[in-house]
Design an enzyme around this catalytic site. Structure first.
Site, mmCIF file in Angstrom:
data_model
loop_
_atom_site.group_PDB
_atom_site.id
_atom_site.type_symbol
_atom_site.label_atom_id
_atom_site.label_comp_id
_atom_site.label_asym_id
_atom_site.label_seq_id
_atom_site.Cartn_x
_atom_site.Cartn_y
_atom_site.Cartn_z
ATOM 1 N N LYS A 161 0.723 -1.217 -0.038
ATOM 2 C CA LYS A 161 -0.223 0.089 -0.216
ATOM 3 C C LYS A 161 0.922 1.208 0.120
ATOM 4 O O LYS A 161 1.556 1.348 0.820
ATOM 5 C CB LYS A 161 -0.890 -0.100 1.144
ATOM 6 C CG LYS A 161 -1.655 1.386 1.591
ATOM 7 C CD LYS A 161 -2.436 1.401 2.913
ATOM 8 C CE LYS A 161 -2.955 2.781 3.037
ATOM 9 N NZ LYS A 161 -3.976 2.875 4.357
ATOM 10 N N ASP A 205 -2.653 10.550 2.827
ATOM 11 C CA ASP A 205 -4.083 9.951 3.147
ATOM 12 C C ASP A 205 -4.673 10.997 4.230
ATOM 13 O O ASP A 205 -4.576 10.925 5.328
ATOM 14 C CB ASP A 205 -3.959 8.817 4.004
ATOM 15 C CG ASP A 205 -5.312 8.123 4.230
ATOM 16 O OD1 ASP A 205 -6.484 8.624 3.880
ATOM 17 O OD2 ASP A 205 -5.591 7.068 5.122
ATOM 18 N N LYS A 261 -10.225 13.177 7.618
ATOM 19 C CA LYS A 261 -9.499 12.935 9.362
ATOM 20 C C LYS A 261 -9.400 14.199 9.779
ATOM 21 O O LYS A 261 -9.439 15.313 9.164
ATOM 22 C CB LYS A 261 -7.981 12.341 8.892
ATOM 23 C CG LYS A 261 -7.875 10.998 8.458
ATOM 24 C CD LYS A 261 -6.618 10.362 8.350
ATOM 25 C CE LYS A 261 -6.150 9.098 7.909
ATOM 26 N NZ LYS A 261 -6.966 8.411 8.575
ATOM 27 N N ASP A 270 1.676 6.826 4.907
ATOM 28 C CA ASP A 270 0.728 6.106 4.533
ATOM 29 C C ASP A 270 1.154 5.098 3.241
ATOM 30 O O ASP A 270 0.422 4.316 2.752
ATOM 31 C CB ASP A 270 -0.633 6.556 4.444
ATOM 32 C CG ASP A 270 -1.659 5.617 4.679
ATOM 33 O OD1 ASP A 270 -1.543 4.812 5.482
ATOM 34 O OD2 ASP A 270 -2.946 5.858 4.240
ATOM 35 N N ASP A 289 -12.045 6.863 3.987
ATOM 36 C CA ASP A 289 -10.962 6.809 4.818
ATOM 37 C C ASP A 289 -10.204 5.484 4.769
ATOM 38 O O ASP A 289 -9.092 4.986 5.498
ATOM 39 C CB ASP A 289 -11.078 7.433 6.238
ATOM 40 C CG ASP A 289 -9.688 7.695 6.643
ATOM 41 O OD1 ASP A 289 -8.298 7.651 6.226
ATOM 42 O OD2 ASP A 289 -9.718 8.056 8.029
ATOM 43 N N GLU A 314 -9.228 3.540 2.755
ATOM 44 C CA GLU A 314 -8.738 3.431 1.038
ATOM 45 C C GLU A 314 -7.718 2.382 1.033
ATOM 46 O O GLU A 314 -7.718 2.052 -0.121
ATOM 47 C CB GLU A 314 -8.283 4.599 0.613
ATOM 48 C CG GLU A 314 -6.945 5.135 1.220
ATOM 49 C CD GLU A 314 -6.508 5.253 2.456
ATOM 50 O OE1 GLU A 314 -7.418 5.268 3.323
ATOM 51 O OE2 GLU A 314 -5.388 5.139 2.998
ATOM 52 N N ARG A 321 -7.587 -0.657 1.707
ATOM 53 C CA ARG A 321 -7.903 -2.171 1.411
ATOM 54 C C ARG A 321 -8.644 -1.941 -0.060
ATOM 55 O O ARG A 321 -8.433 -2.917 -0.863
ATOM 56 C CB ARG A 321 -9.008 -2.472 2.278
ATOM 57 C CG ARG A 321 -10.185 -1.697 2.527
ATOM 58 C CD ARG A 321 -11.122 -1.971 3.739
ATOM 59 N NE ARG A 321 -10.058 -1.341 4.821
ATOM 60 C CZ ARG A 321 -10.845 -1.289 6.256
ATOM 61 N NH1 ARG A 321 -11.656 -2.137 6.691
ATOM 62 N NH2 ARG A 321 -10.012 -0.842 7.266
HETATM 63 N N1 BES Z 1 -3.837 5.102 6.962
HETATM 64 C C1 BES Z 1 -4.937 4.704 7.725
HETATM 65 C C2 BES Z 1 -4.520 3.790 8.718
HETATM 66 C C3 BES Z 1 -3.612 4.647 9.900
HETATM 67 C C4 BES Z 1 -3.985 5.161 11.141
HETATM 68 C C5 BES Z 1 -2.364 4.323 9.598
HETATM 69 C C6 BES Z 1 -2.987 5.463 11.889
HETATM 70 C C7 BES Z 1 -1.154 4.726 10.407
HETATM 71 C C8 BES Z 1 -1.527 5.534 11.610
HETATM 72 C C9 BES Z 1 -5.976 4.146 7.052
HETATM 73 O O1 BES Z 1 -6.220 4.449 5.745
HETATM 74 C C10 BES Z 1 -7.411 4.306 7.920
HETATM 75 O O2 BES Z 1 -7.907 5.497 7.661
HETATM 76 N N2 BES Z 1 -7.986 3.475 8.415
HETATM 77 C C11 BES Z 1 -9.355 3.713 9.128
HETATM 78 C C12 BES Z 1 -10.240 2.474 8.749
HETATM 79 C C13 BES Z 1 -11.710 2.947 9.176
HETATM 80 C C14 BES Z 1 -12.312 3.894 8.431
HETATM 81 C C15 BES Z 1 -12.421 1.386 8.922
HETATM 82 C C16 BES Z 1 -8.791 3.500 10.325
HETATM 83 O O3 BES Z 1 -8.235 2.765 10.842
HETATM 84 O O4 BES Z 1 -9.605 4.445 11.283
HETATM 85 ZN ZN ZN Z 2 -4.507 4.842 4.675
HETATM 86 ZN ZN ZN Z 3 -7.592 6.072 5.288
#
Ligand code: BES
Ligand code: ZN
Ligand code: ZN
Length: 495
Positions: free
Chosen positions: A264, A269, A276, A287, A346, A348, A350
């Site tokens: 990824k 992001d 966010k 990211d 968010d 994204e 996956r």
């Molecule tokens: N890039 C983030 C995950 C992340 C969080 C990486 C903190 C590094 C530090 C990912 O794309 C994301 O935002 N995931 C969400 C998923 C949710 C919306 C189902 C998350 O983990 O909040």
């Molecule tokens: Zn992300």
């Molecule tokens: Zn995200």
């Protein structure tokens, strides 16, 4: 940093410092440390006796102008309890010495290993520790100090006949330098590393390392109908890229497995329309850590030459809000044909992995590993201690965990039960990109990716909380860690 073997008697080696380690409650100093103690007229034994030197893990005692030694300083590092000592401690001790001595302006030192840790595995780990500790995140500082450890001599290692220490040192160097290569990418702010710039950096690396490379631009991505990746990328003016890097062994065995390394690489992001909060958003430049991890692993593997072919597929994009951005509720058609309801823009990572994993299988990968900064939930589960490791079948994951253990990277097996699959069912499409909101966020994220790996043996490494550390450690600068590269390299070499 030059690294070479030292053959002179320890006491007569000239350097800014001589570094070695002492165990917890080690009152009878023997072996190499006993030898130094004798040269110094019993001064180390006296330090132990006085209680100043206890040997507790990573304690540091610096002796200036040690009488009886040619080195200008003696640095004693605590090694903890001898029964708990492992090769991975050598990495930390060597790394701690680098950071401690470098910050004090020293340029050369001798690292003296001890009985029990004198073979090639120990030498490799020591070199890894030295080089990984040498990395600094000061590229964009105009006032950086440019301190440098120029040369480290390795002493006390077994240079007997038939022991290939030189190969072990080279192995350690290439793995650690590849880790630092990835860390440099992860550090880059998103204005200095867009998907196109990441592709250019990958191309330069591949050309230098002798790897094959192909970069799919937005036209090719559209032609391949990578709808899940396009859905994420459409909110940005920066076009996406899919980076394909290939390693082909010299004598490929017909019918051999083909390892796919999928990463990824969201170069920034924002969360997209499901934006966010501002606090800590700047960290979302990392990211793309999963993609950088796979590029780092490929760089090392090009030099270490495993016997199986390896294909890295890295999906690179920004995740931005904007007039063209995808919106919650949108349905996207992935390259595989599966339809996805985007509940949260968010989630994204996956989405882009769905198409990258499917494409890797189309290219002929029979085994997969993906790495991604996928979920905040993995931090809730494992803090910044372990990488979350998912996978099916379980035996495939277990083999990978053996590699992680061998190279001293902490990874923890996470559940992939069918119940998590239920949580990503959609009301209007085949699947949705978030879970039920009732916990298990790291597992539902993993299940989503598995929908595209299907029956291909697959491992998913959620490195969201381990790819970057906010606090430095004695052996590691704060910032990008380069985690998982060592495990992936070890696993590929054993395949
Ligand atoms: N890039 C983030 C995950 C992340 C969080 C990486 C903190 C590094 C530090 C990912 O794309 C994301 O935002 N995931 C969400 C998923 C949710 C919306 C189902 C998350 O983990 O909040
Ligand atoms: Zn992300
Ligand atoms: Zn995200």
């Amino acid at each position: 940093m030059q690294i070479q073997l030292e053959y002179q008697p320890y006491a007569s080696v000239q350097a800014d410092a001589l570094v070695t380690y002492v165990f917890d409650k080690e009152d009878k100093l023997d072996g190499a440390v006993g030898e130094i103690d004798r040269a110094m007229g019993g001064k180390i034994a006296a330090l132990v006796k006085s209680g100043e030197l206890t040997g507790k893990s990573l304690e540091l005692v610096l002796v200036h102008f040690p009488e009886g030694l040619a080195a200008r300083r003696l640095l004693l590092v605590g090694a903890g309890k001898p029964e708990k000592f492992a090769v991975s401690d050598l990495r930390k001790i060597a790394g701690t010495a680098v950071r401690y001595l470098k910050s004090r302006g020293m340029k050369t030192f001798v690292f003296l290993t001890r009985d029990g840790e004198r073979g090639p595995t120990a030498a490799q780990a020591t070199v890894e520790g030295l080089i990984v500790a040498d990395f600094e995140s000061d590229k964009y500082r105009t006032d950086r100090k440019n301190r440098e450890i120029q040369s480290v001599s390795l002493a006390g290692f077994d240079t007997g006949l038939g022991v290939n220490l030189t190969a072990a040192i080279e192995h350690g160097r290439v793995v650690a330098e590849s880790q630092n290569f990835a860390r440099d990418l992860i550090n880059e702010p998103s204005n200095k590393l867009t998907p196109r710039m990441l592709a250019a950096r990958a191309e330069a690396m591949a050309n230098e390392a002798g790897l094959g490379i192909e970069i799919l631009d937005e036209r090719k991505i559209a032609e391949l109908k990578m709808g899940a990746l396009i859905g994420v990328a459409q909110g940005s003016v920066e076009p996406p890229r899919v980076i394909v890097v290939r390693y082909t062994p010299a004598n490929p065995r017909p019918g051999a497995p083909v390892l796919g390394l999928v990463g990824k690489a969201v170069t920034f992001d924002t969360g997209g329309i499901s934006i966010k909060p501002a606090a800590n958003m700047e960290k979302m430049k990392y990211d793309m850590g999963g993609g950088a991890t796979m590029l780092g692993a490929m760089r090392a593997l090009a030099a270490l030459k495993p016997s199986v072919p390896i294909i890295a597929v890295i999906a690179a994009t920004e995740n931005m809000p904007g007039g063209r951005a995808q919106k919650p509720g949108d349905v996207q058609v992935a390259m595989s044909g599966k339809t996805i309801e985007v509940i949260n823009t968010d989630a994204e990572g996956r989405l882009i992995l769905a198409d990258a994993v499917f494409y890797a299988r189309q290219l002929g990968c029979t085994h997969l590993i993906d790495a991604a900064t996928l979920t905040g939930a993995i931090e809730v589960a494992l803090a910044n201690v372990h990488v979350g490791a998912f996978g099916t079948p379980r035996e495939y994951l277990d083999r990978f965990l053996e590699s992680a253990k061998a190279v001293g990277e902490k990874m923890w097996p996470m559940p992939m039960d069918d119940e998590y699959e239920e949580m990503i069912k959609s009301n209007i499409a085949d699947i949705r990109n978030t879970g039920s909101g009732k916990g298990g966020g790291a597992s539902t994220g993993a299940w989503f990716i598995k929908e595209f790996a299907e029956d291909t043996p697959w491992i998913h490494l959620d490195i969201a909380s381990t790819c970057w550390v906010d606090e430095g450690r004695p052996w590691l600068a704060k910032g990008p860690t380069g985690v998982a590269i060592r495990s992936i390299v070890d696993f590929a070499l054993k395949m």
